[in-house]
Design an enzyme around this catalytic site. Sequence first.
Site, PDB file in Angstrom:
ATOM      1  CB  CYS A  86      48.613  34.173  43.115  1.00 13.27           C
ATOM      2  SG  CYS A  86      50.180  34.185  42.218  1.00 13.27           S
ATOM      3  CB  CYS A 111      51.480  32.428  44.538  1.00 13.72           C
ATOM      4  SG  CYS A 111      51.621  34.090  43.876  1.00 13.72           S
ATOM      5  CG  ASP A 112      48.968  30.104  46.618  1.00 12.40           C
ATOM      6  OD1 ASP A 112      50.095  30.214  47.128  1.00 12.40           O
ATOM      7  OD2 ASP A 112      48.042  30.915  46.820  1.00 12.40           O
TER       8      ASP A 112
END
Length: 299
Positions: free
Chosen positions: A132, A135-136
Amino acid sequence: MVDVLIIGSGPAGLSAAIYAKRANLSVKVLEKFYMGFGQITESSKVDNYLGMPGINGFDLGETFYQHAESFGVEFLEGEAVKIQTKEEHFSVSLASGKELEAKTIIYAAGAMHRHLGVPGEDTFSGRGVSYCAVCDGAFYRDKVVAVAGGGNTALDDALYLSELCSKVYLIHRRSEFRGAGATLSRLREKENVEILAPSVISAILGEGKVSELAFSDGRKISCQGLFIAVGMKPQTEVLNGLISLDETGYVVAEETGKTSVPGFFVAGDVRKKALRQVITAAADGANAAVSAAEYLREK
């Protein structure tokens, strides 16, 4: 018979459980994995969930679990293998042979990232391997990363990371990309993006964290992160023939969680939608629980 049976104990399912209990409904949560909190556990650090910056993914999932448990939610371990509609309720058959009955169901079993299936992928998951970019990606600011995939998600991830990282390799096993041509053109114009296609990753290397990628032709490149974007698989096999699914297997449902079957609601990553994040999963769970409560009141 329970008022609400929730299938899945990720953020969507646990959020639904809390909202359903607050509506004074009897609730059971069914999860096939012991202490299964969904995809959130794959993140070593979650930095975009409101109010909890920097928390470990497993710790965040455990916090959600403890919150639901404090409301008296009952948890069951088991896998649903068949769901049937009865006259006024649902019957759920488990792999163990046990059968559960519920007035309503909130299905929140989630989706699984497709893996490359190469050496090092599992070893470095959360330590340089991510599924992701949204996300990261921020953890790799000014670093060298790679994106594996050829669809829209991979192209969008590469474009997103190009604004954060010093260099982005876009790796695809074929010469032709399935993603949007316009996005691919923008990537080709980026000075810090290098497209490696056709190229097949054969191994992910490093000591403690990702440092290199090896290819089937013997080449290697150095990078600090690999974002794998080769597709998702919604966990909806058990729903075939029961409710409406789209061509890729996601449940067709409104934001309310209502599906094509009255009393059957859906929440989280199994629902057809644009953004799949912890915060949207939790919102889905809340919506589905409120819808279930309204349905029961009307009944």
